[in-house]
Every structure is written in C-alpha cells, then in structure tokens.
Design a protein around this motif. Structure first.
Motif, PDB file in Angstrom:
ATOM      1  N   GLN A  18       9.757  13.774   4.527  1.00 46.39           N
ATOM      2  CA  GLN A  18       9.069  13.435   3.272  1.00 46.39           C
ATOM      3  C   GLN A  18       8.550  12.002   3.267  1.00 46.39           C
ATOM      4  OE1 GLN A  18      11.338  14.337  -0.235  1.00 46.39           O
ATOM      5  NE2 GLN A  18       9.699  13.762  -1.627  1.00 46.39           N
ATOM      6  N   LYS A  37      -0.062  10.165   3.254  1.00 44.63           N
ATOM      7  CA  LYS A  37      -0.827  10.346   2.005  1.00 44.63           C
ATOM      8  C   LYS A  37      -1.290   8.999   1.446  1.00 44.63           C
ATOM      9  CE  LYS A  37       0.947  14.823   0.456  1.00 44.63           C
ATOM     10  NZ  LYS A  37       1.888  15.509  -0.446  1.00 44.63           N
ATOM     11  N   SER A  38      -0.436   7.987   1.512  1.00 44.03           N
ATOM     12  CA  SER A  38      -0.824   6.651   1.049  1.00 44.03           C
ATOM     13  C   SER A  38      -2.031   6.139   1.833  1.00 44.03           C
ATOM     14  CB  SER A  38       0.332   5.643   1.218  1.00 44.03           C
ATOM     15  OG  SER A  38       1.401   5.949   0.357  1.00 44.03           O
ATOM     16  N   LEU A  95       4.624  10.813   2.739  1.00 40.15           N
ATOM     17  CA  LEU A  95       4.202   9.822   1.733  1.00 40.15           C
ATOM     18  C   LEU A  95       3.371   8.720   2.384  1.00 40.15           C
ATOM     19  CD1 LEU A  95       7.489   9.478  -0.355  1.00 40.15           C
ATOM     20  CD2 LEU A  95       5.293  10.320  -1.215  1.00 40.15           C
ATOM     21  N   TRP A 139       0.799  -1.222   0.000  1.00 33.91           N
ATOM     22  CA  TRP A 139       0.000   0.000   0.000  1.00 33.91           C
ATOM     23  C   TRP A 139       0.830   1.269   0.000  1.00 33.91           C
ATOM     24  CZ3 TRP A 139       0.158   3.016   4.610  1.00 33.91           C
ATOM     25  CH2 TRP A 139       0.878   2.433   5.669  1.00 33.91           C
ATOM     26  N   LEU A 140       2.126   1.180   0.237  1.00 34.93           N
ATOM     27  CA  LEU A 140       2.948   2.388   0.340  1.00 34.93           C
ATOM     28  C   LEU A 140       3.369   2.907  -1.029  1.00 34.93           C
ATOM     29  CD1 LEU A 140       5.148   1.232   3.332  1.00 34.93           C
ATOM     30  CD2 LEU A 140       3.486   3.097   3.376  1.00 34.93           C
ATOM     31  N   ASP A 141       3.442   4.223  -1.156  1.00 34.52           N
ATOM     32  CA  ASP A 141       3.905   4.873  -2.379  1.00 34.52           C
ATOM     33  C   ASP A 141       5.325   4.399  -2.699  1.00 34.52           C
ATOM     34  OD1 ASP A 141       5.165   6.864  -4.091  1.00 34.52           O
ATOM     35  OD2 ASP A 141       3.435   8.137  -3.673  1.00 34.52           O
ATOM     36  N   ASN A 142       5.553   3.993  -3.962  1.00 38.03           N
ATOM     37  CA  ASN A 142       6.879   3.482  -4.358  1.00 38.03           C
ATOM     38  C   ASN A 142       7.991   4.486  -4.105  1.00 38.03           C
ATOM     39  OD1 ASN A 142       5.949   0.988  -5.163  1.00 38.03           O
ATOM     40  ND2 ASN A 142       5.549   1.642  -7.261  1.00 38.03           N
ATOM     41  N   ALA A 143       7.659   5.771  -4.090  1.00 38.73           N
ATOM     42  CA  ALA A 143       8.682   6.809  -3.884  1.00 38.73           C
ATOM     43  C   ALA A 143       9.325   6.717  -2.506  1.00 38.73           C
ATOM     44  CB  ALA A 143       8.066   8.192  -4.075  1.00 38.73           C
ATOM     45  N   ILE A 144       8.671   6.030  -1.584  1.00 35.63           N
ATOM     46  CA  ILE A 144       9.213   5.937  -0.225  1.00 35.63           C
ATOM     47  C   ILE A 144      10.490   5.099  -0.190  1.00 35.63           C
ATOM     48  CG2 ILE A 144       8.045   3.872   0.665  1.00 35.63           C
ATOM     49  CD1 ILE A 144       7.399   5.479   3.185  1.00 35.63           C
ATOM     50  N   GLU A 145      10.677   4.245  -1.200  1.00 33.18           N
ATOM     51  CA  GLU A 145      11.839   3.348  -1.213  1.00 33.18           C
ATOM     52  C   GLU A 145      13.159   4.117  -1.173  1.00 33.18           C
ATOM     53  OE1 GLU A 145      12.819  -1.006  -2.151  1.00 33.18           O
ATOM     54  OE2 GLU A 145      11.093  -0.169  -3.153  1.00 33.18           O
ATOM     55  N   ALA A 194      -5.227   8.095   1.047  1.00 37.20           N
ATOM     56  CA  ALA A 194      -5.733   7.829  -0.312  1.00 37.20           C
ATOM     57  C   ALA A 194      -6.426   6.474  -0.439  1.00 37.20           C
ATOM     58  CB  ALA A 194      -4.585   7.894  -1.307  1.00 37.20           C
TER      59      ALA A 194
END
Length: 194
Positions: free
Chosen positions: A182, A189-190, A186, A127-133, A193
């Motif tokens: 940040q 926000k994940s 994320l 469920w987490l935004d890929n940008a968090i990686e 959403a």
C-alpha cells in the motif's frame, strides 16, 4: 499522459512495470533520448551497482538526457542514489541533481549490511501522500543518502537517512514502491498526480 520507464541495465524494470499495470497506467519502456524527452512523466528505476550503471548511462547519452528533463522524474533506489553528486560505491561521479554524497552503511552490532526489510517513514516535507506516514516501505540497499534540505521522508537503519527526496521536477525514493504494497501504491499515485 505519456509515461516512460528509462530502460538501462537495472534489475527492477519488470517489477515497476507490474506495479504500474496494477494501477491501470499505460507506459513505455525505452532508452531512446527522444522518447524520454517527449514523455509527460519519467521513471528512473534502479537495482545494481553505481559505477557500471553510470558508465552505461554515459555511453548511451542518458546522463545528459536525465539531467536536462523538465517534466516530473521519479528515481527509485539506485535511481535516487545516481541523482546525487557522488557515491562511495566504487567512488562514482553521478548525475549531480542533488548535491549530496551517497554513503556506505557501516554494520553496527547485529545491524547487518545490506539493509533489507520493512521500515516506516516520517514525512518531512513535500510531495508524498500524508497517509504514507502510517505505512511500511520495503528497502534493500547498502548505501544511503544522508538527511539533507531536499529530504521529503526519513527512515532509520543504523542512522536516520533520506527515504525520499525532492528538488524542482526531480523526485526520488530509496525504497522500492513496486514491492511496498500500500505504501508503494501511495508513492506511485502521488507521483502520477503531480
């Protein structure tokens, strides 16, 4: 959307509130079972000790409320650990949402306990935004949940462990999104959403 933060004897409600305010999100802080049950989304924060917190939740009937929720629920730090079946912290029976045992870190060499600091995350599913990686998240804890089938992000301190988990409508992070710049934004926000 009606978002509530579960009010109990947890230390990070204020910082979670500030993080949501920065995102422009309306929310309520409550320990009312009725209000929690009616919310569209629920945040279950946590800083503290497992056995006294579980005693408080049981005393207020919040243990039954949390496990019965059908809407998205986000557990943070101790909130994630209490979603498990058992914690080695004072041999505590927890909520049993995740069939996992929370274990105590054993210090190793110069790696002290509690684990405090910034770690990067490896996403494993979910469920987490890929940008968090590519981001770093802030951790402060002495207990951890081993990597398991519900793990959605992994980090490593002394050994690999679950940085985030997901099962059905229950989502959880071991780190503090409200203190993770940040990466934390994320995560919130994940969750919002979903």
């Amino acid at each position: 959307m009606k978002l509530v933060i579960i009010k109990y004897n947890a230390g990070n409600i204020q910082s979670v509130s500030f993080a949501l305010e920065r995102l422009g999100v309306d929310f309520a802080i409550t320990d009312s079972p009725e209000e929690i049950a009616k919310a569209d989304k629920v945040i279950f924060p946590g800083v503290g000790e497992a056995s006294t917190t579980m005693a408080y939740l049981r005393n207020k009937g919040l243990d039954r409320v949390i496990t019965s929720l059908k809407q998205p629920v986000l557990g943070i730090c101790l909130g994630m650990q209490l979603m498990c079946t058992f914690s080695e912290e004072n041999s505590t029976d927890c909520l049993g949402i995740f069939q996992e045992t929370v274990k105590r870190f054993l210090p190793q060499g110069d790696m002290k306990v509690p684990h405090m600091g910034w770690n990067n995350l490896t996403l494993s599913n979910g469920w987490l935004d890929n940008a968090i990686e590519s981001q770093y998240a802030y951790f402060v804890h002495s207990y951890y949940v081993p990597v398991n089938p519900h793990t959605s992000a992994i980090t490593e301190y002394i050994k690999p462990f679950s940085a985030a988990m997901h099962k059905d409508n229950f989502y959880a992070v071991q780190f503090h999104p409200e203190k993770s710049a940040q990466a934390g934004e994320l995560v919130l926000k994940s969750f919002l959403a979903l």
